[in-house]
Structures are given as structure tokens and as C-alpha cells.
Design a protein around this motif. Sequence first.
Motif, PDB file in Angstrom:
ATOM      1  N   HIS A 231       0.842  -1.210   0.000  1.00  7.79           N
ATOM      2  CA  HIS A 231       0.000   0.000   0.000  1.00  7.79           C
ATOM      3  C   HIS A 231       0.872   1.252   0.000  1.00  7.79           C
ATOM      4  O   HIS A 231       0.591   2.215  -0.721  1.00  7.79           O
ATOM      5  CB  HIS A 231      -0.925   0.000   1.213  1.00  7.79           C
ATOM      6  N   THR A 235       0.978   3.935  -3.090  1.00  5.73           N
ATOM      7  CA  THR A 235       0.544   5.282  -2.711  1.00  5.73           C
ATOM      8  C   THR A 235       1.606   6.319  -3.071  1.00  5.73           C
ATOM      9  O   THR A 235       1.284   7.438  -3.484  1.00  5.73           O
ATOM     10  CB  THR A 235       0.254   5.356  -1.199  1.00  5.73           C
ATOM     11  N   PHE A 326      -5.202  -4.352  -0.393  1.00  7.25           N
ATOM     12  CA  PHE A 326      -6.377  -3.494  -0.309  1.00  7.25           C
ATOM     13  C   PHE A 326      -6.995  -3.367  -1.704  1.00  7.25           C
ATOM     14  O   PHE A 326      -6.262  -3.402  -2.715  1.00  7.25           O
ATOM     15  CB  PHE A 326      -6.007  -2.113   0.222  1.00  7.25           C
ATOM     16  N   PRO A 327      -8.315  -3.229  -1.789  1.00  7.62           N
ATOM     17  CA  PRO A 327      -8.980  -3.144  -3.109  1.00  7.62           C
ATOM     18  C   PRO A 327      -8.378  -2.094  -4.029  1.00  7.62           C
ATOM     19  O   PRO A 327      -8.205  -2.350  -5.233  1.00  7.62           O
ATOM     20  CB  PRO A 327     -10.431  -2.797  -2.736  1.00  7.62           C
ATOM     21  N   GLU A 328      -8.041  -0.914  -3.489  1.00  6.32           N
ATOM     22  CA  GLU A 328      -7.470   0.129  -4.339  1.00  6.32           C
ATOM     23  C   GLU A 328      -6.100  -0.258  -4.873  1.00  6.32           C
ATOM     24  O   GLU A 328      -5.707   0.129  -5.987  1.00  6.32           O
ATOM     25  CB  GLU A 328      -7.387   1.465  -3.590  1.00  6.32           C
ATOM     26  N   ASP A 329      -5.352  -1.038  -4.080  1.00  6.60           N
ATOM     27  CA  ASP A 329      -4.028  -1.484  -4.524  1.00  6.60           C
ATOM     28  C   ASP A 329      -4.138  -2.593  -5.566  1.00  6.60           C
ATOM     29  O   ASP A 329      -3.283  -2.701  -6.460  1.00  6.60           O
ATOM     30  CB  ASP A 329      -3.197  -1.956  -3.334  1.00  6.60           C
ATOM     31  N   SER A 331      -6.490  -2.701  -7.778  1.00  5.24           N
ATOM     32  CA  SER A 331      -6.802  -1.964  -9.012  1.00  5.24           C
ATOM     33  C   SER A 331      -5.536  -1.393  -9.634  1.00  5.24           C
ATOM     34  O   SER A 331      -5.351  -1.450 -10.861  1.00  5.24           O
ATOM     35  CB  SER A 331      -7.784  -0.830  -8.708  1.00  5.24           C
ATOM     36  N   LYS A 332      -4.647  -0.852  -8.800  1.00 11.09           N
ATOM     37  CA  LYS A 332      -3.387  -0.307  -9.318  1.00 11.09           C
ATOM     38  C   LYS A 332      -2.483  -1.417  -9.844  1.00 11.09           C
ATOM     39  O   LYS A 332      -1.783  -1.234 -10.853  1.00 11.09           O
ATOM     40  CB  LYS A 332      -2.688   0.487  -8.221  1.00 11.09           C
ATOM     41  N   GLN A 335      -3.384  -2.489 -13.327  1.00 10.48           N
ATOM     42  CA  GLN A 335      -2.871  -1.584 -14.359  1.00 10.48           C
ATOM     43  C   GLN A 335      -1.370  -1.791 -14.556  1.00 10.48           C
ATOM     44  O   GLN A 335      -0.878  -1.828 -15.686  1.00 10.48           O
ATOM     45  CB  GLN A 335      -3.148  -0.132 -13.957  1.00 10.48           C
TER      46      GLN A 335
END
Length: 439
Positions: A231, A235, A326-329, A331-332, A335
Amino acid sequence: MRRNKIHTMSVTRAMYFLSVMVCTSLFLYLGISMEAFTQRHLVRTIFINGSSNQLFRRFHPRLTVTDGIHDSVLLPLTTVSPSLYKNVSTDVSTRSSMAKHTNVVFLKVHKAGSTTMMNIFLRFGVANKLNIVLPSKENGFGFNYLGYGKTVDKNTIVPIPENETYNILCNHVVYNRQAFREIMPNNTVYVGIVREPVSHFLSASVYYRFIHLIQKTSGLSNQSSPTEVIHEYFTHQDRYRKIRTFFVRNRMSYDFGLPQSRFDDSYFVEQFISDLAIDFKLVMVMEYFSESLVLLKRYLGWDLEDILYVPLNINTHRSKQSQTLFPEDISKLKQWNNADFNLYEFFKRRFLAQVEAEGPLFHKEVQHFKKVQLYAKKFCSNIRPGNRLTVHASEWNDEFLLGANHCKIMTMSEIPLLKILIHHAKLKYKGRREKKQIS
């Protein structure tokens, strides 16, 4: 009442034990490593100079008489209706009687169960006296790679005698269609393996110390979980540009031959995967490891004993609690590692379609394999001299015997096993060349 038998030692047996004691004392006196000697002798005895081409001793189906050091596994036969057996399992029986495919490439993808698979292919190769593509070096950093970050080169592998061909290729190397076909026969079957990209990324991040480098650079505590460290990385990714990402960014795709310069070229990646689908008859899926092995067995016409294994090179640093992101990670990561996600999803879909095409008996064979595998793993975890395990004949296999020596080979680490095989391959080539010169 059962009577105890009185055992007497014959003169021949007494002389044998006396010889063993003398040799052992001599080794200790000379300071020779018994472990190194016994490993070499084990491989030579079972694989190289054995009287049979089979790793496992074959038996005709029969009832085995067991004693105190002989375990016996008799698994119930699957109940199949005559009509279903006629329509579906005919293909299974046909494959079991066909000749085994002996020309096989296995692409050893990093952190995807490949070391375990490599042991299976090495055992098969030496048990059937096949020519294995081996690196010419026996020591040094990365000597066990056929190509460290590059494809195979015939100038850096152990040569084979004239009029012979290579049969098995299963060491780490980057796939390249032209380079592989220059070495392997035209009828070679190509097999690969993939792993779910998030778990693959986390495993590689821990194993190759990507997590440690981020912790060290960021000042995070060593007690921080991989989830927290990743994370932090995603970030503030710009802060960590100097950290090497060679083993964690699209590594599966890279091993399959995708150039780093094309990681972000969506059209190229799509065409790249399509080309792989043509070349590779089977791409195994680590999350379906047992199903993958049974499918491999069917496609190659191998026997059940050929695909038995003991897990090797497991990540000992892995936390007992399963790690995720984490869900946002995630997604990254999708990509950043888009090629790996596309590669995995494509071959997972194809793999499940291949399994479906095998029919309902396939899943029953998988369950049978899992039971035998469980017995074999348990047996090999507590090896005692003289122990043996008989797996009785079933709808899916002939009867075979598993001994303590076979377990030692299955549990042997990659590096010492490769060194032994490289040494033997060089001696074989040298011996054939000298024999030709004399004649």
C-alpha cells in the motif's frame, strides 16, 4: 496363534553388512561427505544404471501381502454405469495404452509451483533415459538457469551425442519460439504454468525481497505486513523508482517471452497471448494443481506414478495468515501488471474449457489422484530404510511400488540434483565421443 520366526543371517548378508561398515569407516576417515556420495549413488542406481527404464517398479494387479514395514493402499474403484463408461472413459483407456510423449518442454515460470514441476520432469527424463537440456555450468550464480533473463542458447548447454535429440527442457529460461525449436524436436509438446496474479505478486515480493527493500527505503517497521508495505509502494510509487522490479512486474509474461518494452502495449500483449495459445498445448493453473497434473498425464500418456510429487521450494517466509491487498491497490496492480492479469485470465478460461472437454470421469480421476498423492506425501514424510508403499491397480493406474529411495529423489533440492545430472550428462557425451574416435 502366530509363531515368531527365527531369522538367521546368511554368510552373503553378513559379508554385505561388513562391507558397508568398512566403507562407511573409510569415508569418515577420508573426510568424504556421505550425503553427497549417497545422493550421487542414489541417482545413478535408480535413474541411470537401473535395469528398468521405469522409476517405479511395475507389478501385475494382485493382492499384496504386507508386513510390518510395508504399507498398502487399496482405493475403491469408481462406480461407473456401463453406458457412461462406454461413452466417456474409452478415451481414458485409449490414452493409458498409448506411447508416452517423451519430447516435452516445461516453461519454468518463477513462483508458480515450477520447482515441484521441474522435479517431476527431471525424474521422468532420467527414469526413461532421455536427454535433458542442462546448463553447461555446474557452479556459480544462476548456473541452474538455461538463460538468466534470456532465452536458451545451444552454446551454453551440455551437448548430446550425434544422432540423438534433446527430449526434456524444464530449467528456468525465457521462452522464444525460434530458439526453442532450434533445440527441441518438431513433435515436442509445450507445457507452461500460471498463477493468480495477486498471490503471484505477493509471493515474488517476499521471496525476492521487494518487500524488504521498500521497508528499508520508506522507514516502515520490519513488522509491517506485506499488505501495508505494498500500500505504501502504490501510494507513493515515485519515491521507489530506484527499487528493481524485475521479478515482480509482469514476471509471468516475461518468462513466456513478452519483452519489457511491450508491457504497456495492449494490442501487442493480446497478439502475444494468442501466439502462445498456438504454441502451448497445455498451460497449467497453479490454483488447480491436481487437475493440471491429471490433464498433463492424459495429454502426455503418462502414468499416475509419473506425476506424484512432494512440494518443493515453498516460501518459508510466508505468513501463516493468508495475505492479500487493499482493493485500491489491487486496481493499481491490475494496471501495473496488466499483461500478467490478461495472461492468467486467458489461460485459466482455456484450461477450464479443456477440463470440461474431458468429461465427468475426469473429476473422479482427480479425486483418485489426490488420495494417492496424500498417501505418497505421508509415506515420504517419514522415510525409514526398507519401507515401501504399494498402490494397487485401479481404473486409473496399474499397480506400482513406491520405495524410500524414490522419496529421497522426490524431496531432493533442485541444485544438488541438477549438479549430479549435469555431471552425468557430460560424462555420457565425453564417453560417446571418445568411443567414436576410437572406432
